[in-house]
Design a protein around this motif. Structure first.
Motif, PDB file in Angstrom:
ATOM      1  N   SER A 199       0.647  -1.241  -0.025  1.00  0.00           N
ATOM      2  CA  SER A 199       0.040  -0.205   0.011  1.00  0.00           C
ATOM      3  C   SER A 199       0.814   1.610   0.293  1.00  0.00           C
ATOM      4  CB  SER A 199      -1.257  -0.053   0.892  1.00  0.00           C
ATOM      5  OG  SER A 199      -1.699  -1.588   1.557  1.00  0.00           O
ATOM      6  N   VAL A 203       1.347   4.265  -3.372  1.00  0.00           N
ATOM      7  CA  VAL A 203       0.840   5.401  -2.603  1.00  0.00           C
ATOM      8  C   VAL A 203       2.370   6.505  -2.991  1.00  0.00           C
ATOM      9  CG1 VAL A 203       0.248   7.162  -1.447  1.00  0.00           C
ATOM     10  CG2 VAL A 203      -1.040   5.385  -1.097  1.00  0.00           C
ATOM     11  N   TYR A 206       2.225   6.771  -7.538  1.00  0.00           N
ATOM     12  CA  TYR A 206       1.569   7.421  -7.443  1.00  0.00           C
ATOM     13  C   TYR A 206       2.210   9.177  -7.202  1.00  0.00           C
ATOM     14  CZ  TYR A 206      -2.680  10.910  -8.060  1.00  0.00           C
ATOM     15  OH  TYR A 206      -3.396  11.546  -7.777  1.00  0.00           O
ATOM     16  N   GLN A 207       2.532   9.354  -6.458  1.00  0.00           N
ATOM     17  CA  GLN A 207       3.654  10.128  -6.555  1.00  0.00           C
ATOM     18  C   GLN A 207       5.080  10.159  -6.574  1.00  0.00           C
ATOM     19  OE1 GLN A 207       3.792   9.692  -1.282  1.00  0.00           O
ATOM     20  NE2 GLN A 207       2.017  11.788  -1.145  1.00  0.00           N
ATOM     21  N   MET A 312     -13.207   8.760   4.020  1.00  0.00           N
ATOM     22  CA  MET A 312     -12.899   9.316   3.152  1.00  0.00           C
ATOM     23  C   MET A 312     -12.716  10.378   2.862  1.00  0.00           C
ATOM     24  SD  MET A 312     -13.512   5.599   0.564  1.00  0.00           S
ATOM     25  CE  MET A 312     -13.419   6.918  -0.785  1.00  0.00           C
ATOM     26  N   VAL A 318      -4.670  13.217   2.725  1.00  0.00           N
ATOM     27  CA  VAL A 318      -5.184  12.072   1.521  1.00  0.00           C
ATOM     28  C   VAL A 318      -4.263  10.654   1.717  1.00  0.00           C
ATOM     29  CG1 VAL A 318      -5.654  12.199  -0.744  1.00  0.00           C
ATOM     30  CG2 VAL A 318      -5.794  14.145   0.650  1.00  0.00           C
ATOM     31  N   HIS A 319      -2.694  11.573   1.538  1.00  0.00           N
ATOM     32  CA  HIS A 319      -1.826   9.918   1.187  1.00  0.00           C
ATOM     33  C   HIS A 319      -2.200   9.496   2.040  1.00  0.00           C
ATOM     34  CE1 HIS A 319       0.654  13.342  -0.823  1.00  0.00           C
ATOM     35  NE2 HIS A 319      -0.234  12.514  -2.196  1.00  0.00           N
ATOM     36  N   VAL A 321      -5.218   8.289   3.952  1.00  0.00           N
ATOM     37  CA  VAL A 321      -6.350   7.443   4.064  1.00  0.00           C
ATOM     38  C   VAL A 321      -5.952   6.727   2.606  1.00  0.00           C
ATOM     39  CG1 VAL A 321      -8.570   8.260   3.247  1.00  0.00           C
ATOM     40  CG2 VAL A 321      -7.652   9.455   4.728  1.00  0.00           C
ATOM     41  N   ALA A 322      -5.073   7.510   1.322  1.00  0.00           N
ATOM     42  CA  ALA A 322      -4.970   6.235   0.394  1.00  0.00           C
ATOM     43  C   ALA A 322      -4.635   4.729   1.194  1.00  0.00           C
ATOM     44  CB  ALA A 322      -4.396   6.650  -0.638  1.00  0.00           C
ATOM     45  N   ILE A 323      -3.100   4.826   1.900  1.00  0.00           N
ATOM     46  CA  ILE A 323      -2.519   3.915   2.378  1.00  0.00           C
ATOM     47  C   ILE A 323      -3.474   3.003   3.746  1.00  0.00           C
ATOM     48  CG2 ILE A 323      -0.676   3.504   3.854  1.00  0.00           C
ATOM     49  CD1 ILE A 323       0.925   5.474   2.861  1.00  0.00           C
ATOM     50  N   LEU A 325      -6.575   3.023   3.919  1.00  0.00           N
ATOM     51  CA  LEU A 325      -7.370   2.236   2.213  1.00  0.00           C
ATOM     52  C   LEU A 325      -7.149   0.901   2.026  1.00  0.00           C
ATOM     53  CD1 LEU A 325      -9.704   5.451   1.438  1.00  0.00           C
ATOM     54  CD2 LEU A 325     -10.581   3.854   3.226  1.00  0.00           C
ATOM     55  N   LEU A 326      -5.945   0.744   1.301  1.00  0.00           N
ATOM     56  CA  LEU A 326      -5.149   0.192   0.461  1.00  0.00           C
ATOM     57  C   LEU A 326      -5.111  -0.853   1.176  1.00  0.00           C
ATOM     58  CD1 LEU A 326      -3.562   2.546  -1.618  1.00  0.00           C
ATOM     59  CD2 LEU A 326      -5.109   1.201  -2.488  1.00  0.00           C
TER      60      LEU A 326
END
Length: 524
Positions: A199, A203, A206-207, A312, A318-319, A321-323, A325-326
């Motif tokens: 996860s 992320v 993506y960055q 969410m 955001v980052h 949360v993304a980690i 959620l994944l």
């Protein structure tokens, strides 16, 4: 002027934080007292750890006595989580008294809990959440029955929670080496931390943080290298498997029939759905903010899904949360599609349940702390939920404590003691669950689970379990009747009704004598 201002602000800050820290310290001490009573009763023999905990204890004792990394009498194995296995081995090598070694391991669990409490407090503080939310969440988690049950199960759960918490905390430092080293420790604590690592990697990809990704995986490789060398040296898999996953993998090899069909992960979509709902339900149980609703099956799962949507929408990082959620989605997929053992879900949702609850509590208090009336209301809600935790805490109730923490243990223990007294010490006893049996036996034990025993894996896959039992010269079999039916009788192509004779029943555990006269027919 500046000096005066500095003198004024320091006491004010201290007055603001000290009451919170004192409250948390009081709750931690209270929790430790409760858990210490339970530890005493385990050492005193009133309660048993779960059967899987005795795999680690048997492993540690075998290594300390020079018998190699075994959890039964015959098979070297890597079917355990490396970090906790290493700690158990050290305890038994340094302390030549089994009871004191077990005590030391439970104390290590308490230490891990204390460090996790500190990391939780610091992580929430860094999120700039209201002080009330930080105090509530820290006290809440420390008092909860979920925390105590997970921390005192004699397994790797405590270390897994600790290092997952540490990884999330390290993300704020933006130091890929620190995060990588902690990820490596988390993976050694429990292999499903690879989902968290993947996860983070996605992320960062993506960055476009390619350098950090390289450092992350290099750090993990360096931390895991000793385990990789050890596993390779004994010719065993690097990844610790789940026993249930291995049994299901034997189905995929040749498409063998399995009973009941609904349990076959490879054929029935209903199995996936049931495992998914189970996992999310247990996530709701471990998400302390949803604790009052965990008493209602499936409602908890719905609330988890709605809460994920809330996180969410509301959380600004955001980052993170993304980690997160994944991480959740990856674990749901792993335990719904591959492992398939719902009994794992209580332990394996503990770390993400802690983080999820902290996020929910923080979001709630960000909304209600703006007005005095709602703040007072929130404090009353908090106090009420803490009281609920105390009232429903199994560790504060002797009967519930026994049911919650010793499920299955008494039957296996009584069966082993009976066999110690009633069968020859030269006997070989086969079992699919050999934790307590191996630890307390005076006879040889053969693990029949494909997780530990490669030959048993082949027999499970090829539908030749009865032939394998005969070839291994097993004299007795002990286990739950359902396991005997599903993993022995239905995994034997030539089975006769008189192959096994039940000679004793101890609670839910049955002891069978093997009719060796039938083995000649199995060889033909």
């Amino acid at each position: 002027m500046n000096h005066s201002s500095s003198d004024h602000t320091v006491p004010k800050r201290s007055q603001h934080t000290d009451p919170h820290r004192k409250l948390i310290l009081f709750v931690v001490i209270f929790s430790l007292i409760v858990q210490s009573v339970y530890i005493y009763r385990v050492i005193d023999g009133d309660f048993f750890l779960p059967d899987d905990a005795y795999y680690y204890l048997s492993l540690a004792r075998n290594v300390s006595e020079g018998n190699g990394p075994k959890v039964d009498s015959f098979n070297n194995t890597t079917g355990f989580q490396p970090l906790w296995g290493a700690i158990c081995i050290c305890a038994f090598m340094l302390i030549h008294n089994d009871a004191m070694a077990v005590l030391s391991l439970l104390l290590v669990s308490l230490l891990a809990e204390l460090v996790t409490v500190w990391l939780l407090y610091r992580w929430m503080s860094d999120l700039a959440l209201p002080a009330t939310a930080i105090v509530l969440m820290t006290c809440w988690w420390t008092l909860s029955s979920q925390t105590m049950l997970n921390m005192l199960n004699g397994m790797e759960t405590n270390l897994s929670i600790l290092f997952v918490m540490a990884v999330y905390y390290s993300l704020k430092s933006k130091n890929a080496w620190i995060t990588g080293l902690l990820c490596g420790m988390a993976v050694l604590a429990r292999i499903d931390a690879l989902v968290l690592v993947i996860s983070i990697t996605l992320v960062w990809l993506y960055q476009r943080q390619l350098k950090n990704i390289l450092v992350l995986w290099l750090s993990i490789f360096l931390v895991a290298l000793p385990w990789m060398i050890f596993a390779s040296s004994i010719g065993k898999p690097l990844i610790p498997e789940s026993g249930q996953a291995v049994r299901l993998l034997t189905l995929s090899a040749k498409g063998l029939p399995y009973h009941p069909v609904s349990v076959s992960i490879w054929r029935n979509p209903a199995f996936h759905w049931r495992q998914l709902v189970s996992f999310v339900n247990f996530l709701g149980w471990n998400t302390i903010a949803l604790y009052p609703f965990s008493l209602f099956p499936d409602l908890s799962a719905v609330l988890v899904c709605l809460s994920i949507i809330l996180v969410m929408i509301r959380l600004r990082n955001v980052h993170t949360v993304a980690i997160f959620l994944l991480h959740i989605v990856g674990l749901i997929a792993a335990y719904s599609l591959f492992v398939g053992g719902y009994w794992f879900h209580f332990r394996y949702t503990a770390s993400i349940g802690l983080l999820f609850s902290a996020l929910l509590v923080g979001i709630f208090y960000q909304r209600v702390s703006q007005k005095l009336l709602t703040r007072i209301y929130a404090i009353f809600v908090s106090a009420g939920v803490i009281v609920l935790h105390i009232l429903f805490n199994p560790l504060l109730n002797t009967h519930s404590m026994g049911l919650s923490l010793t499920s299955g243990g008494q039957g296996f223990y009584d069966s082993t003691i009976w066999m110690n007294q009633n069968i020859p010490s030269t006997s070989i006893v086969g079992a699919f669950q050999t934790g307590i049996v191996s630890y307390y036996s005076d006879f040889s034990v053969l693990n029949l689970d494909g997780k530990v025993n490669d030959d048993a894996y082949v027999a499970l896959r090829d539908n030749t379990m009865w032939q394998y039992l005969c070839q291994s010269e097993v004299d007795y079999v002990v286990d739950w009747p359902s396991f005997i039916d599903e993993l022995l009788i239905r995994r034997s192509s030539h089975w006769e009704d008189d192959n096994l004779t039940q000679i004793k029943q101890m609670a839910e555990v049955s002891i069978y004598k093997v009719n060796r006269a039938n083995c000649s027919a199995a060889d033909k």
